[in-house]
Motif scaffolding. Structure first.
Motif, PDB file in Angstrom:
ATOM      1  N   SER A 428       1.091 -28.143  32.532  1.00  0.00           N
ATOM      2  CA  SER A 428       1.147 -26.744  32.119  1.00  0.00           C
ATOM      3  C   SER A 428       1.491 -26.701  30.635  1.00  0.00           C
ATOM      4  CB  SER A 428       2.200 -25.984  32.929  1.00  0.00           C
ATOM      5  OG  SER A 428       3.472 -26.569  32.753  1.00  0.00           O
ATOM      6  N   VAL A 429       0.928 -25.735  29.922  1.00  0.00           N
ATOM      7  CA  VAL A 429       1.165 -25.599  28.482  1.00  0.00           C
ATOM      8  C   VAL A 429       1.643 -24.181  28.205  1.00  0.00           C
ATOM      9  CG1 VAL A 429       0.170 -25.851  26.187  1.00  0.00           C
ATOM     10  CG2 VAL A 429      -0.717 -27.223  28.062  1.00  0.00           C
ATOM     11  N   GLU A 430       2.739 -24.080  27.456  1.00  0.00           N
ATOM     12  CA  GLU A 430       3.303 -22.766  27.123  1.00  0.00           C
ATOM     13  C   GLU A 430       3.575 -22.698  25.626  1.00  0.00           C
ATOM     14  OE1 GLU A 430       6.857 -22.652  29.359  1.00  0.00           O
ATOM     15  OE2 GLU A 430       5.879 -22.248  31.281  1.00  0.00           O
ATOM     16  N   PRO A 431       3.388 -21.524  25.013  1.00  0.00           N
ATOM     17  CA  PRO A 431       3.724 -21.389  23.585  1.00  0.00           C
ATOM     18  C   PRO A 431       5.234 -21.438  23.395  1.00  0.00           C
ATOM     19  CG  PRO A 431       3.138 -19.259  24.523  1.00  0.00           C
ATOM     20  CD  PRO A 431       2.872 -20.275  25.590  1.00  0.00           C
ATOM     21  N   THR A 435       5.189 -14.894  20.179  1.00  0.00           N
ATOM     22  CA  THR A 435       4.198 -14.540  19.150  1.00  0.00           C
ATOM     23  C   THR A 435       3.079 -15.570  19.043  1.00  0.00           C
ATOM     24  OG1 THR A 435       5.577 -15.619  17.478  1.00  0.00           O
ATOM     25  CG2 THR A 435       5.880 -13.249  17.797  1.00  0.00           C
ATOM     26  N   ASP A 436       3.276 -16.747  19.642  1.00  0.00           N
ATOM     27  CA  ASP A 436       2.283 -17.814  19.528  1.00  0.00           C
ATOM     28  C   ASP A 436       1.269 -17.812  20.666  1.00  0.00           C
ATOM     29  OD1 ASP A 436       3.220 -18.829  17.181  1.00  0.00           O
ATOM     30  OD2 ASP A 436       4.552 -20.304  18.101  1.00  0.00           O
ATOM     31  N   VAL A 437       1.331 -16.834  21.575  1.00  0.00           N
ATOM     32  CA  VAL A 437       0.458 -16.839  22.751  1.00  0.00           C
ATOM     33  C   VAL A 437      -1.014 -16.883  22.351  1.00  0.00           C
ATOM     34  CG1 VAL A 437      -0.293 -15.539  24.779  1.00  0.00           C
ATOM     35  CG2 VAL A 437       2.135 -15.657  24.211  1.00  0.00           C
ATOM     36  N   LEU A 486      -3.510 -27.824  13.604  1.00  0.00           N
ATOM     37  CA  LEU A 486      -3.789 -26.394  13.711  1.00  0.00           C
ATOM     38  C   LEU A 486      -2.548 -25.531  13.527  1.00  0.00           C
ATOM     39  CD1 LEU A 486      -6.223 -26.604  16.767  1.00  0.00           C
ATOM     40  CD2 LEU A 486      -6.819 -26.453  14.350  1.00  0.00           C
ATOM     41  N   GLY A 487      -1.384 -26.181  13.353  1.00  0.00           N
ATOM     42  CA  GLY A 487      -0.160 -25.446  13.090  1.00  0.00           C
ATOM     43  C   GLY A 487       0.351 -24.623  14.257  1.00  0.00           C
ATOM     44  N   VAL A 488       0.073 -25.053  15.489  1.00  0.00           N
ATOM     45  CA  VAL A 488       0.496 -24.313  16.684  1.00  0.00           C
ATOM     46  C   VAL A 488       1.467 -25.162  17.496  1.00  0.00           C
ATOM     47  CG1 VAL A 488      -0.255 -23.239  18.836  1.00  0.00           C
ATOM     48  CG2 VAL A 488      -1.659 -23.027  16.777  1.00  0.00           C
ATOM     49  N   GLU A 489       2.660 -24.627  17.733  1.00  0.00           N
ATOM     50  CA  GLU A 489       3.670 -25.336  18.521  1.00  0.00           C
ATOM     51  C   GLU A 489       3.544 -24.926  19.987  1.00  0.00           C
ATOM     52  OE1 GLU A 489       6.082 -27.407  17.426  1.00  0.00           O
ATOM     53  OE2 GLU A 489       6.106 -27.150  15.251  1.00  0.00           O
ATOM     54  N   ALA A 490       3.590 -25.918  20.895  1.00  0.00           N
ATOM     55  CA  ALA A 490       3.508 -25.624  22.324  1.00  0.00           C
ATOM     56  C   ALA A 490       4.392 -26.589  23.098  1.00  0.00           C
ATOM     57  CB  ALA A 490       2.059 -25.729  22.801  1.00  0.00           C
ATOM     58  N   ASN A 491       4.868 -26.138  24.254  1.00  0.00           N
ATOM     59  CA  ASN A 491       5.657 -26.986  25.152  1.00  0.00           C
ATOM     60  C   ASN A 491       4.768 -27.475  26.284  1.00  0.00           C
ATOM     61  OD1 ASN A 491       8.137 -26.613  23.789  1.00  0.00           O
ATOM     62  ND2 ASN A 491       8.406 -24.618  24.782  1.00  0.00           N
ATOM     63  N   MET A 492       4.946 -28.736  26.653  1.00  0.00           N
ATOM     64  CA  MET A 492       4.140 -29.335  27.714  1.00  0.00           C
ATOM     65  C   MET A 492       4.990 -29.488  28.968  1.00  0.00           C
ATOM     66  SD  MET A 492       1.790 -32.778  27.474  1.00  0.00           S
ATOM     67  CE  MET A 492       3.054 -34.022  27.708  1.00  0.00           C
ATOM     68  N   GLY A 493       4.485 -29.006  30.095  1.00  0.00           N
ATOM     69  CA  GLY A 493       5.207 -29.119  31.358  1.00  0.00           C
ATOM     70  C   GLY A 493       5.068 -30.497  31.974  1.00  0.00           C
TER      71      GLY A 493
END
Length: 708
Positions: A428-431, A435-437, A486-493
């Motif tokens: 699963s991937v979450e912002p 604001t990053d959605v 791409l400058g986008v931070e995300a959390n990985m489940g």
């Protein structure tokens, strides 16, 4: 503008191997000796993040010391243009090797002189067979302690190609490795030092005498075998030309130029694979390998053109590699970053100029070619046109994805597509912030568009965004590249396994859909039989209705219903695979029957049938190889058994022990931590997807709890 260099002076090659065999080190030497760069960067010097090799320029590659994405570079050697692609060796990034081999004319397969043939080498070899790519074998790292040319050659002949022929014989091994015997030219090469600019001495093999005395008996044995090995090479190679062979048999004479011509012919038509050796790190043998690339690997089109196919994938013809034909190219890689999109293409025919408009035949969309660039790893150079046989990149294409065919507007042609593996693991991937959605969704779309072995899905029940890939490292690197590129931070489940479901037993049923609520109603009845099929056969629908019991126009609706409904099984909602759905009979109403009614009946029939068939859960089984010291074999084998695995073989790889086996993917998460602690960091392992197998009945609930 006319062609600047004849097509015969081009070589499009890839360097493929298992991880840590020395592909990137070899590429660095190639660029140095061809004058493309004036400083050699070693892979082990890049982990501080301050420097990088030419082809491993990503932050993730520098940190880990591995190749993650294939990188293209161009060089010139003795008047020949060499377009070279350095590919990854890690199993999680096999997709990069797959799409590179699809567009290359030849390959250099690099082997670790100590380890010999390794699992990913076998995988890459099979891909090269699939795409009919001629190749050379290069036994690297002959300077390492434990290097064993006998072991490597034996592995190549037993596990890859029984028709491999030895063209180089090493002079010594480990710290005594000083050069090699060239059986084709009948000369020896000896280097005076390990310096990158060291000269080598060339002498006739007839004068070898007692020149070498090595401490290793096998190394000395190779020297005594040189005359016999040379005779074997001559017989094997000259057999490609009947006149040359008969002359050699009768008189013992041959034309050296004819010998090279025969080796080239045998290599290109796949009759045999030449074996060379060296030490890229110690700067020995790379120039000779470059000569072999020129002498024995094909120029674009020499090994045939590319197949043209219809929409069903059936071959309709072959497009030869020539400037005179209509423009036709295959997009084989897409890179996205903050600055836009780079679409790598292999041009198979015609001439494409800046400003031209092409048709994306795969998607039936027009694409204007704004900029064309020649790629040198991370750097680009603008060019005005590209011709048949070239590998280049188009900038900022909007519609084109990996595997798409680009063609002349007036003479479209669909080129044979690549075949990509299905992902076996998902997270699963979450912002990181609300604001990053939107930014995360765009970034994920770009990553998936660039990498066909990734899949993006939304869990309908939980609403989670799921990213599917080939392994833990693959997904981890993808998320990290979103941040850096791409400058986008995300959390990985937590990683999840891609299970499948199947029918347990054959099921016959009749399902009637009837609905009447005023006005015209809905009516459809289907009689169907669902049967389990052999693994890998997919979903097969057969229409066996006779006598017009169901009108022809309604049957496609039933087939569509089965295909759609099979995406979600009755055990845990996983895709149902490998079954045959037979539509045997049915009934309809002149007024109330419709395509929608039969689709609803087909969906419901599938659900009921699957539920009542004693359905099975299938899990991905991974082929695993562990390499370690012999003293750790007991704990490793015991642990594989505890993980519901099975050991199929044990052996030796150099001076280390190997364990081969099969283990369910669901039991392999975090395995590297166990292996490192058990072997004090000395053990390594590789795994790749092999097949799906039934989950034992007692394990289903336990696995589903773990996945929840």
């Amino acid at each position: 503008m006319a062609r600047q260099k004849p097509l015969k002076l081009y070589r499009n090659i890839g360097i493929i191997a298992h991880i840590d065999a020395g592909k990137t080190t070899t590429t660095e030497r190639v660029l140095y000796y061809t004058g493309k760069k004036h400083q050699i960067i070693e892979v082990h010097d890049t982990k501080d993040g301050k420097t990088s090799t030419t082809t491993d320029y990503l932050e993730q590659e520098r940190k880990r010391g591995i190749t993650i994405q294939s990188a293209a570079v161009s060089a010139e050697w003795k008047g020949y243009q060499i377009n070279l692609i350095d590919t990854p060796g890690h199993v999680d990034f096999t997709i990069e090797v797959n799409r590179s081999l699809r567009v290359l004319d030849g390959a250099v397969v690099v082997f670790d002189g100590v380890a010999g043939v390794e699992p990913q080498t076998e995988t890459n070899w099979r891909l090269a067979n699939q795409y009919n790519v001629p190749r050379l074998c290069y036994v690297n790292k002959m300077d390492r302690i434990g290097a064993n040319f006998v072991h490597c050659v034996k592995g190549i002949k037993e596990r890859l190609s029984p028709h491999a022929v030895i063209c180089h014989v090493p002079f010594g091994s480990s710290d005594e490795f000083v050069g090699m015997a060239d059986l084709v030219a009948n000369v020896g090469y000896v280097w005076s030092s390990d310096d990158k600019d060291a000269e080598w001495e060339t002498f006739p093999l007839g004068e070898i005498g007692d020149r070498f005395k090595f401490s290793s008996t096998p190394d000395n044995t190779w020297i005594t075998r040189i005359p016999a090995l040379r005779q074997e090479l001559l017989e094997h190679a000259l057999a490609q030309d009947e006149d040359a062979f008969m002359e050699f048999v009768e008189s013992g004479k041959y034309d050296p130029a004819k010998l090279k011509e025969c080796i080239r012919k045998g290599t290109i038509n796949g009759k045999f694979v030449p074996i060379f050796c060296g030490s890229s790190f110690k700067n020995k043998g790379v120039q000779q390998l470059l000569d072999a690339v020129i002498d024995y690997l094909p120029f674009p089109g020499e090994n045939g053109g590319i197949s043209m196919v219809d929409e069903d994938g059936k071959i309709t013809g072959v497009q030869d590699v020539t400037d005179e034909a209509p423009a036709r190219a295959l997009a084989f890689k897409v890179i996205n970053d903050q600055f836009g999109t780079l679409t790598f293409v292999r041009v198979y025919s015609g001439v494409i100029k800046k400003g031209d408009t092409l048709l994306n035949v795969t998607r039936d969309r027009k694409e204007r070619i704004g900029r064309i660039v020649e790629v040198q790893a991370a750097a680009t150079k603008d060019i005005d046109e590209t011709r048949a046989g070239d590998i280049c990149a188009f900038v900022s294409m909007k519609e084109t994805e990996t595997g798409d065919s680009l063609s002349d507007l007036n003479k479209p042609a669909l080129l044979e597509r690549m075949r990509f593996p299905d992902p076996v693991i998902s997270v699963s991937v979450e912002p990181k912030t609300r604001t990053d959605v939107d930014k995360m969704s765009v970034a994920l779309y770009k990553m998936v568009k660039a990498d066909p072995s990734l899949r993006l899905e939304v869990d309908q029940e939980t609403g989670q965004t799921l990213l599917r890939g080939m392994g833990e490292l693959h997904l981890e690197v993808t998320i990290d590249r979103m941040r850096t590129e791409l400058g986008v931070e995300a959390n990985m489940g937590r990683p999840r396994v891609s299970f499948r479901e199947a029918f347990g037993t054959p099921v016959d049923l009749v399902y009637t859909h009837k609905k009447q609520s005023g006005g015209s109603g809905q009516y459809a009845e289907v009689k169907m039989r669902f049967e389990p099929a052999a693994p890998g056969t997919g979903v097969e629908f057969s229409d066996e209705v006779v006598g017009g019991r169901i009108p022809r126009e309604f049957i496609p609706s039933v087939e569509h219903a089965i295909e759609t409904e099979s995406k979600r099984g009755q055990i845990a909602g996983y895709e149902v695979v490998d079954f045959k759905a037979r539509l045997l009979d049915g009934k309809y109403h002149d007024v109330d029957s419709s395509a929608l009614a039969f689709e609803i009946a087909g969906r419901a029939a599938f659900r009921e049938a699957h539920k009542s068939s004693r359905p099975k859960l299938l899990e991905p089984i991974m082929k695993i190889e562990v390499v370690t010291e012999a003293e750790y074999l007991g704990p490793i084998i015991g642990d594989i058994n505890r993980r519901r695995g099975s050991v199929t073989d044990q052996g030796q790889k150099g001076n280390q022990a190997t364990v081969l086996g099969f283990v369910p993917l669901s039991e392999m998460f975090g395995y590297i931590n166990f292996l490192r602690s058990t072997t004090s960091g000395r053990g390594t392992f590789t795994m790749e997807f092999d097949h799906y197998a039934d989950v034992p009945p007692g394990m289903v609930d336990k696995l589903m709890e773990r996945e929840a």
